[in-house]
Design a protein around this motif. Structure first.
Motif, PDB file in Angstrom:
ATOM      1  N   ALA A  24       0.754  -1.219   0.137  1.00 44.28           N
ATOM      2  CA  ALA A  24      -0.043  -0.043  -0.071  1.00 44.28           C
ATOM      3  C   ALA A  24       0.877   1.249   0.158  1.00 44.28           C
ATOM      4  O   ALA A  24       0.632   2.194  -0.677  1.00 44.28           O
ATOM      5  CB  ALA A  24      -0.815   0.071   1.306  1.00 44.28           C
ATOM      6  N   ALA A  25       1.887   1.198   0.686  1.00 48.24           N
ATOM      7  CA  ALA A  25       2.830   2.410   0.754  1.00 48.24           C
ATOM      8  C   ALA A  25       3.440   2.741  -0.375  1.00 48.24           C
ATOM      9  O   ALA A  25       3.606   3.732  -1.011  1.00 48.24           O
ATOM     10  CB  ALA A  25       3.857   2.078   1.740  1.00 48.24           C
ATOM     11  N   HIS A  26       3.981   1.654  -1.323  1.00 49.43           N
ATOM     12  CA  HIS A  26       4.597   1.485  -2.767  1.00 49.43           C
ATOM     13  C   HIS A  26       3.328   2.241  -3.550  1.00 49.43           C
ATOM     14  O   HIS A  26       3.679   3.274  -4.392  1.00 49.43           O
ATOM     15  CB  HIS A  26       5.040   0.282  -2.980  1.00 49.43           C
ATOM     16  N   VAL A  27       2.198   1.844  -3.508  1.00 50.78           N
ATOM     17  CA  VAL A  27       1.241   2.198  -4.439  1.00 50.78           C
ATOM     18  C   VAL A  27       0.819   3.935  -4.186  1.00 50.78           C
ATOM     19  O   VAL A  27       0.911   4.482  -5.166  1.00 50.78           O
ATOM     20  CB  VAL A  27      -0.070   1.501  -4.054  1.00 50.78           C
ATOM     21  N   ASP A  28       0.890   4.123  -2.917  1.00 50.40           N
ATOM     22  CA  ASP A  28       0.945   5.783  -2.479  1.00 50.40           C
ATOM     23  C   ASP A  28       1.948   6.482  -3.222  1.00 50.40           C
ATOM     24  O   ASP A  28       1.709   7.522  -3.608  1.00 50.40           O
ATOM     25  CB  ASP A  28       0.722   5.956  -0.981  1.00 50.40           C
ATOM     26  N   GLU A  29       2.895   5.810  -2.886  1.00 52.24           N
ATOM     27  CA  GLU A  29       4.386   6.509  -3.645  1.00 52.24           C
ATOM     28  C   GLU A  29       4.403   6.805  -5.353  1.00 52.24           C
ATOM     29  O   GLU A  29       4.540   7.601  -5.680  1.00 52.24           O
ATOM     30  CB  GLU A  29       5.647   6.005  -3.074  1.00 52.24           C
ATOM     31  N   ALA A  30       4.073   5.603  -5.686  1.00 53.43           N
ATOM     32  CA  ALA A  30       3.939   5.405  -7.135  1.00 53.43           C
ATOM     33  C   ALA A  30       2.913   6.302  -7.707  1.00 53.43           C
ATOM     34  O   ALA A  30       2.983   6.979  -8.617  1.00 53.43           O
ATOM     35  CB  ALA A  30       3.507   4.091  -7.538  1.00 53.43           C
ATOM     36  N   GLN A  31       1.715   6.610  -7.202  1.00 57.18           N
ATOM     37  CA  GLN A  31       0.441   7.590  -7.384  1.00 57.18           C
ATOM     38  C   GLN A  31       1.058   9.006  -7.239  1.00 57.18           C
ATOM     39  O   GLN A  31       0.830   9.577  -8.184  1.00 57.18           O
ATOM     40  CB  GLN A  31      -0.655   7.212  -6.495  1.00 57.18           C
ATOM     41  N   GLN A  32       1.892   9.020  -6.289  1.00 57.90           N
ATOM     42  CA  GLN A  32       2.376  10.564  -5.822  1.00 57.90           C
ATOM     43  C   GLN A  32       3.464  10.766  -6.997  1.00 57.90           C
ATOM     44  O   GLN A  32       3.274  11.918  -7.620  1.00 57.90           O
ATOM     45  CB  GLN A  32       2.863  10.454  -4.730  1.00 57.90           C
ATOM     46  N   ALA A  33       4.132   9.840  -7.232  1.00 54.07           N
ATOM     47  CA  ALA A  33       5.201  10.265  -8.323  1.00 54.07           C
ATOM     48  C   ALA A  33       4.435  10.468  -9.679  1.00 54.07           C
ATOM     49  O   ALA A  33       4.730  11.339 -10.462  1.00 54.07           O
ATOM     50  CB  ALA A  33       6.188   9.017  -8.567  1.00 54.07           C
ATOM     51  N   PHE A  34       3.409   9.574  -9.843  1.00 48.87           N
ATOM     52  CA  PHE A  34       2.616  10.063 -11.204  1.00 48.87           C
ATOM     53  C   PHE A  34       1.960  11.181 -11.370  1.00 48.87           C
ATOM     54  O   PHE A  34       2.275  12.107 -12.334  1.00 48.87           O
ATOM     55  CB  PHE A  34       1.601   8.798 -11.531  1.00 48.87           C
ATOM     56  N   GLN A  35       1.413  11.652 -10.127  1.00 51.82           N
ATOM     57  CA  GLN A  35       0.897  13.037 -10.200  1.00 51.82           C
ATOM     58  C   GLN A  35       1.808  14.110 -10.320  1.00 51.82           C
ATOM     59  O   GLN A  35       1.373  14.973 -10.867  1.00 51.82           O
ATOM     60  CB  GLN A  35      -0.026  13.124  -8.867  1.00 51.82           C
ATOM     61  N   ARG A  36       2.860  13.934  -9.595  1.00 52.91           N
ATOM     62  CA  ARG A  36       4.010  14.914  -9.724  1.00 52.91           C
ATOM     63  C   ARG A  36       4.388  15.176 -11.268  1.00 52.91           C
ATOM     64  O   ARG A  36       4.494  16.143 -11.824  1.00 52.91           O
ATOM     65  CB  ARG A  36       5.013  14.747  -8.836  1.00 52.91           C
ATOM     66  N   GLY A  37       4.449  14.063 -11.683  1.00 59.08           N
ATOM     67  CA  GLY A  37       5.069  13.959 -13.256  1.00 59.08           C
ATOM     68  C   GLY A  37       3.908  14.613 -14.319  1.00 59.08           C
ATOM     69  O   GLY A  37       4.297  15.045 -15.198  1.00 59.08           O
ATOM     70  N   LEU A  38       2.765  14.061 -13.853  1.00 59.41           N
ATOM     71  CA  LEU A  38       1.541  14.654 -14.650  1.00 59.41           C
ATOM     72  C   LEU A  38       1.634  16.224 -14.297  1.00 59.41           C
ATOM     73  O   LEU A  38       1.220  17.190 -15.429  1.00 59.41           O
ATOM     74  CB  LEU A  38       0.547  14.244 -14.272  1.00 59.41           C
ATOM     75  N   ALA A  39       1.901  16.669 -13.417  1.00 57.21           N
ATOM     76  CA  ALA A  39       1.809  18.149 -12.820  1.00 57.21           C
ATOM     77  C   ALA A  39       2.771  18.968 -13.681  1.00 57.21           C
ATOM     78  O   ALA A  39       2.584  19.958 -14.357  1.00 57.21           O
ATOM     79  CB  ALA A  39       1.885  18.379 -11.358  1.00 57.21           C
ATOM     80  N   ALA A  40       4.112  18.214 -13.857  1.00 57.83           N
ATOM     81  CA  ALA A  40       5.004  18.714 -14.736  1.00 57.83           C
ATOM     82  C   ALA A  40       4.842  18.812 -16.146  1.00 57.83           C
ATOM     83  O   ALA A  40       5.147  19.684 -16.916  1.00 57.83           O
ATOM     84  CB  ALA A  40       6.422  18.053 -14.315  1.00 57.83           C
ATOM     85  N   LEU A  41       4.181  17.763 -16.538  1.00 60.46           N
ATOM     86  CA  LEU A  41       3.980  17.555 -18.001  1.00 60.46           C
ATOM     87  C   LEU A  41       2.773  18.753 -18.258  1.00 60.46           C
ATOM     88  O   LEU A  41       2.739  19.014 -19.567  1.00 60.46           O
ATOM     89  CB  LEU A  41       3.344  16.224 -18.380  1.00 60.46           C
ATOM     90  N   THR A  42       2.061  18.865 -17.513  1.00 60.72           N
ATOM     91  CA  THR A  42       0.651  19.916 -17.674  1.00 60.72           C
ATOM     92  C   THR A  42       1.369  21.118 -17.763  1.00 60.72           C
ATOM     93  O   THR A  42       1.142  21.903 -18.858  1.00 60.72           O
ATOM     94  CB  THR A  42      -0.098  19.920 -16.598  1.00 60.72           C
ATOM     95  N   GLN A  43       2.386  21.649 -17.136  1.00 62.65           N
ATOM     96  CA  GLN A  43       3.128  22.851 -17.190  1.00 62.65           C
ATOM     97  C   GLN A  43       3.782  22.985 -18.570  1.00 62.65           C
ATOM     98  O   GLN A  43       3.846  23.979 -19.225  1.00 62.65           O
ATOM     99  CB  GLN A  43       4.139  22.942 -16.071  1.00 62.65           C
ATOM    100  N   TRP A  44       4.566  21.828 -18.825  1.00 61.85           N
ATOM    101  CA  TRP A  44       5.254  21.694 -20.143  1.00 61.85           C
ATOM    102  C   TRP A  44       4.330  21.856 -21.276  1.00 61.85           C
ATOM    103  O   TRP A  44       4.618  22.797 -22.379  1.00 61.85           O
ATOM    104  CB  TRP A  44       6.005  20.673 -20.331  1.00 61.85           C
ATOM    105  N   VAL A  45       3.186  21.472 -21.154  1.00 62.83           N
ATOM    106  CA  VAL A  45       2.211  21.268 -22.425  1.00 62.83           C
ATOM    107  C   VAL A  45       1.708  22.544 -22.726  1.00 62.83           C
ATOM    108  O   VAL A  45       1.286  23.420 -23.538  1.00 62.83           O
ATOM    109  CB  VAL A  45       1.074  20.316 -22.470  1.00 62.83           C
ATOM    110  N   GLU A  46       1.061  23.371 -21.419  1.00 62.04           N
ATOM    111  CA  GLU A  46       0.734  24.829 -21.457  1.00 62.04           C
ATOM    112  C   GLU A  46       1.623  25.687 -21.996  1.00 62.04           C
ATOM    113  O   GLU A  46       1.387  26.648 -22.792  1.00 62.04           O
ATOM    114  CB  GLU A  46       0.372  25.369 -20.153  1.00 62.04           C
TER     115      GLU A  46
END
Length: 105
Positions: A24-46
């Motif tokens: 469960a801790a690994h899933v939370d960390e993986a989800q957090q990492a995905f969300q951070r990557g997605l936020a960074a990609l959103t800034q890039w695309v904008e």
């Protein structure tokens, strides 16, 4: 009477987290990492547009709630890793990437 040394050692051992708790801790960390990557990609695309590929060495600075300073996401590496693991992404993750115009999502 003192306990024998091997008995004392066994009684002083700490309990390790269960495999379920570690998972469960690994899933939370993986989800957090995905969300951070997605936020960074959103800034890039904008800023750059969805048509422009992210250079592998590019780092994107993002603000993270609860952090005093912005963090740098290694966006080029994140995009490459996410693309190579796309078959393991959830439906929601695929949809979020597709919404940004990621053609391989």
């Amino acid at each position: 009477m003192q306990p024998r040394p091997h008995t004392r050692h066994r009684t002083q051992q700490t309990t390790a987290p269960s495999p379920i708790a570690r998972s469960a801790a690994h899933v939370d960390e993986a989800q957090q990492a995905f969300q951070r990557g997605l936020a960074a990609l959103t800034q890039w695309v904008e800023r750059e547009g969805a048509h422009r590929p992210v250079p592998r060495a590019h780092g994107e600075e993002i603000a993270v709630e609860g952090e005093a300073e912005p963090i740098v996401v290694n966006l080029g590496v994140w995009v490459s890793s996410t693309k190579s693991r796309r078959d393991k992404l959830t439906t929601d993750q695929h949809a979020a990437l597709a919404e940004l115009g990621v053609d391989w999502a």
